[in-house]
Design a protein around this motif. Structure first.
Motif, PDB file in Angstrom:
ATOM      1  N   ARG A 136       0.813  -1.297  -0.056  1.00 18.95           N
ATOM      2  CA  ARG A 136      -0.071   0.003  -0.035  1.00 18.95           C
ATOM      3  C   ARG A 136       0.899   1.324  -0.020  1.00 18.95           C
ATOM      4  O   ARG A 136       0.554   2.243  -0.696  1.00 18.95           O
ATOM      5  CB  ARG A 136      -0.857   0.061   1.113  1.00 18.95           C
ATOM      6  N   GLY A 253      -5.005  10.529   6.492  1.00 22.01           N
ATOM      7  CA  GLY A 253      -5.441   9.752   7.297  1.00 22.01           C
ATOM      8  C   GLY A 253      -5.199   9.922   8.626  1.00 22.01           C
ATOM      9  O   GLY A 253      -5.776   9.660   9.602  1.00 22.01           O
ATOM     10  N   PRO A 271      -3.522   4.516   6.701  1.00 20.81           N
ATOM     11  CA  PRO A 271      -4.934   4.273   6.231  1.00 20.81           C
ATOM     12  C   PRO A 271      -5.336   5.511   5.274  1.00 20.81           C
ATOM     13  O   PRO A 271      -6.287   6.183   5.373  1.00 20.81           O
ATOM     14  CB  PRO A 271      -5.739   4.326   7.216  1.00 20.81           C
ATOM     15  N   TRP A 272      -4.451   5.579   4.241  1.00 28.22           N
ATOM     16  CA  TRP A 272      -4.652   6.796   3.268  1.00 28.22           C
ATOM     17  C   TRP A 272      -5.817   6.413   2.144  1.00 28.22           C
ATOM     18  O   TRP A 272      -6.230   5.211   1.987  1.00 28.22           O
ATOM     19  CB  TRP A 272      -3.439   7.040   2.362  1.00 28.22           C
ATOM     20  N   ARG A 273      -6.525   7.432   1.507  1.00 27.99           N
ATOM     21  CA  ARG A 273      -7.417   6.930   0.442  1.00 27.99           C
ATOM     22  C   ARG A 273      -7.352   8.328  -0.601  1.00 27.99           C
ATOM     23  O   ARG A 273      -6.770   9.421  -0.143  1.00 27.99           O
ATOM     24  CB  ARG A 273      -8.873   6.985   0.927  1.00 27.99           C
ATOM     25  N   ALA A 284     -10.281   8.815   5.660  1.00 26.54           N
ATOM     26  CA  ALA A 284      -9.379   7.572   5.516  1.00 26.54           C
ATOM     27  C   ALA A 284      -9.247   6.358   6.644  1.00 26.54           C
ATOM     28  O   ALA A 284      -9.108   5.208   6.235  1.00 26.54           O
ATOM     29  CB  ALA A 284      -7.997   7.953   4.957  1.00 26.54           C
ATOM     30  N   TYR A 286     -10.346   3.895   9.512  1.00 26.15           N
ATOM     31  CA  TYR A 286     -11.835   3.659  10.274  1.00 26.15           C
ATOM     32  C   TYR A 286     -11.928   4.092  11.504  1.00 26.15           C
ATOM     33  O   TYR A 286     -13.051   4.033  12.126  1.00 26.15           O
ATOM     34  CB  TYR A 286     -12.004   2.137  10.142  1.00 26.15           C
ATOM     35  N   LEU A 436      -8.338   4.105  -6.099  1.00 24.92           N
ATOM     36  CA  LEU A 436      -9.454   3.934  -5.144  1.00 24.92           C
ATOM     37  C   LEU A 436      -9.175   2.762  -4.207  1.00 24.92           C
ATOM     38  O   LEU A 436      -8.405   1.991  -4.724  1.00 24.92           O
ATOM     39  CB  LEU A 436     -10.893   4.092  -5.871  1.00 24.92           C
ATOM     40  N   ILE A 437     -10.065   2.617  -3.147  1.00 24.11           N
ATOM     41  CA  ILE A 437      -9.758   1.795  -2.070  1.00 24.11           C
ATOM     42  C   ILE A 437     -10.072   0.263  -2.654  1.00 24.11           C
ATOM     43  O   ILE A 437      -9.339  -0.690  -2.491  1.00 24.11           O
ATOM     44  CB  ILE A 437     -10.360   1.979  -0.899  1.00 24.11           C
ATOM     45  N   ASP A 438     -11.104   0.314  -3.365  1.00 19.75           N
ATOM     46  CA  ASP A 438     -11.295  -1.051  -4.157  1.00 19.75           C
ATOM     47  C   ASP A 438     -10.434  -1.479  -5.156  1.00 19.75           C
ATOM     48  O   ASP A 438     -10.087  -2.739  -5.141  1.00 19.75           O
ATOM     49  CB  ASP A 438     -12.747  -1.047  -4.994  1.00 19.75           C
TER      50      ASP A 438
END
Length: 478
Positions: A136, A253, A271-273, A284, A286, A436-438
């Motif tokens: 990531r 994030g 936890p970046w987005r 970003a 949770y 994107l996260i997906d």
């Protein structure tokens, strides 16, 4: 094989002395499998000639580089984490491994690690990095560099053959060690630690070292003057970083003060987005339950962090002069944001006022319509020169709405930037390169299931093609 002529080693950080770091030993890993090697930057710093086994010796087993640090240094710092002060931080799973100079512009650069083992600051953690976390970070840094963000570069990723237990992903999971290339690892939290310890002598030492090493233009003969000049320069650099995030649709994030370095370079990706559509409240992490570090709050958060840096300098300068220095942030943010939007659109500047009007119109359109964020920049790269291409876009219906008319009108007054490459094959495709996260999860899935790295490698090739087409790699900061 020895490094090439471009390689210029340094040990400068050691000059700060043992009050600033702990000498540590790297972990011994059962396996070393090279998963990523940043050959572009290796060539630039004079390490491109290393054979893969030599690479693993240095960046998996951490044998010292010639002329650089002979022992790794775990750096000491504190920080605010979600605005709660933590005096028990420091390099808990990383260290400063080496320093050398950029072969093109001479800047001092750091090689820092992530997942290289326990240190005095590990706080009972294992000091390791999951392989997924390493993947990531590669994807984040490659994408951000291509989008024109001043970012650390992932230099190396080595899989290390351990099984790790984690609460936020299926376990046991694979392990890795990452090496990042950065301009500096001196953080706001590095200064905060010295204020907390009431160590004015070392605070003064850190200030003077940082100015001389990274921003000599801020040097003043009088101490209070250079403390204020330093803060003003950091404000400008951090504003530039934040503006680039916003123009890239990026959410870091975790904007704790230990994750903000004083040279204004984005780093440390957890936890970046990236935004699918413009959404100020998009988060970003949770665990960011209140949206403290949401996309739209990033500039305010960066300024809050800079106020914490100003507090650290109060033993050296008057409050009034530090407050004045903090005033540099907002105008720099607006100026840099406008410039970043213009670079992303591939347009020649017409001055801050007209450039700003276009940026505002585009931002209003993205906010009101929720048009796909990256698709919009892709479709209109080159401005009116891309009108026909935009008309065939999957987002064409958005551009037919009346809310786009102010953008269309503004675009019509700008010329393409010199060197625009709309003939590049990248612009023949219907959709842009996105992260994107997906998509990130889809790139990881074949690695986890079958050790299939083909999609990951293809994505890196795609990102490099985007960077080449857009010419968006960020100019180096002075």
């Amino acid at each position: 094989m020895p490094p090439s002529a471009e390689y210029r080693a340094s040990t400068l950080h050691q000059e700060l002395g043992p009050d600033f770091y702990d000498i540590v030993q790297p972990a011994r890993f059962p396996q070393h499998v090279l998963r990523y090697r940043n050959q572009r930057w290796a060539e630039r710093v004079g390490l491109g000639s290393l054979a893969d086994e030599e690479w693993l010796d240095h960046f998996g087993r951490f044998e010292p580089l010639p002329g650089s640090l002979q022992q790794p240094l775990a750096l000491r710092y504190h920080g605010h984490q979600f605005r709660t002060y933590n005096p028990h931080l420091g390099d808990g799973r990383g260290f400063l491994f080496a320093q050398f100079h950029d072969g093109q512009d001479g800047r001092l650069l750091d090689l820092g690690t992530k997942g290289s083992g326990q240190t005095p600051w590990s706080r009972h953690a294992d000091g390791r990095l999951t392989l997924k976390g390493g993947v990531r970070e590669v994807l984040a840094t490659e994408m951000l560099e291509a989008l024109g963000v001043e970012t650390s570069k992932t230099f190396s990723l080595v899989e290390t053959g351990e099984e790790l237990e984690r609460g936020d992903e299926p376990s046991p999971t694979r392990s890795s060690v990452l090496v990042r290339l950065s301009h500096s690892h001196i953080r706001i939290g590095t200064f905060q630690r010295l204020l907390y310890l009431d160590d004015t002598a070392n605070l003064r030492k850190l200030l003077d070292y940082t100015i001389r090493t990274y921003m000599p233009q801020a040097w003043r003969d009088e101490e209070a003057g250079r403390a204020s000049a330093f803060l003003e320069e950091v404000c400008r650099r951090v504003a530039r970083m934040g503006a680039q995030w916003m123009a890239a649709g990026f959410v870091h994030g975790v904007l704790n003060t230990d994750n903000i370095n004083v040279t204004g370079e984005s780093f440390d990706y957890g936890p970046w987005r990236f935004l699918p559509v413009y959404e100020p409240g998009f988060t970003a992490a949770y665990f960011d339950e209140t949206g403290l570090y949401a996309f739209g709050r990033q500039p305010d958060t960066l300024l809050w962090n800079l106020f914490r840096l100003a507090e650290c300098l109060l033993p050296l300068a008057e409050q009034s002069s530090l407050e004045q220095a903090l005033g540099a942030f907002e105008p720099a943010l607006h100026r840099e944001f406008t410039g970043a939007v213009m670079r992303r659109l591939g347009l020649r500047s017409k001055g801050f006022e007209q450039d700003g009007a276009l940026a505002k119109a585009l931002w209003t359109f993205l906010h009101e319509t929720k048009a796909p964020f990256e698709q919009t920049f892709f479709d209109w790269h080159g401005g009116r020169a891309s009108a026909e291409r935009a008309a065939a876009s999957p987002s064409a219906n958005f551009y037919a709405q009346t809310s786009f008319e102010p953008v269309r009108t503004a675009l019509g007054t700008f010329d393409p930037a010199p060197g625009l490459r709309l003939d590049h094959p990248y612009f023949a495709r219907p959709t842009p390169c996105t992260m994107l996260i997906d998509e990130v999860e889809a790139l990881w899935a074949p690695i986890a299931a079958a050790d299939d790295w083909s999609a990951f490698r293809s994505k890196l090739t795609e990102i490099r093609g985007m960077a080449e087409a857009c010419g968006a790699e960020c100019p180096v900061q002075a």
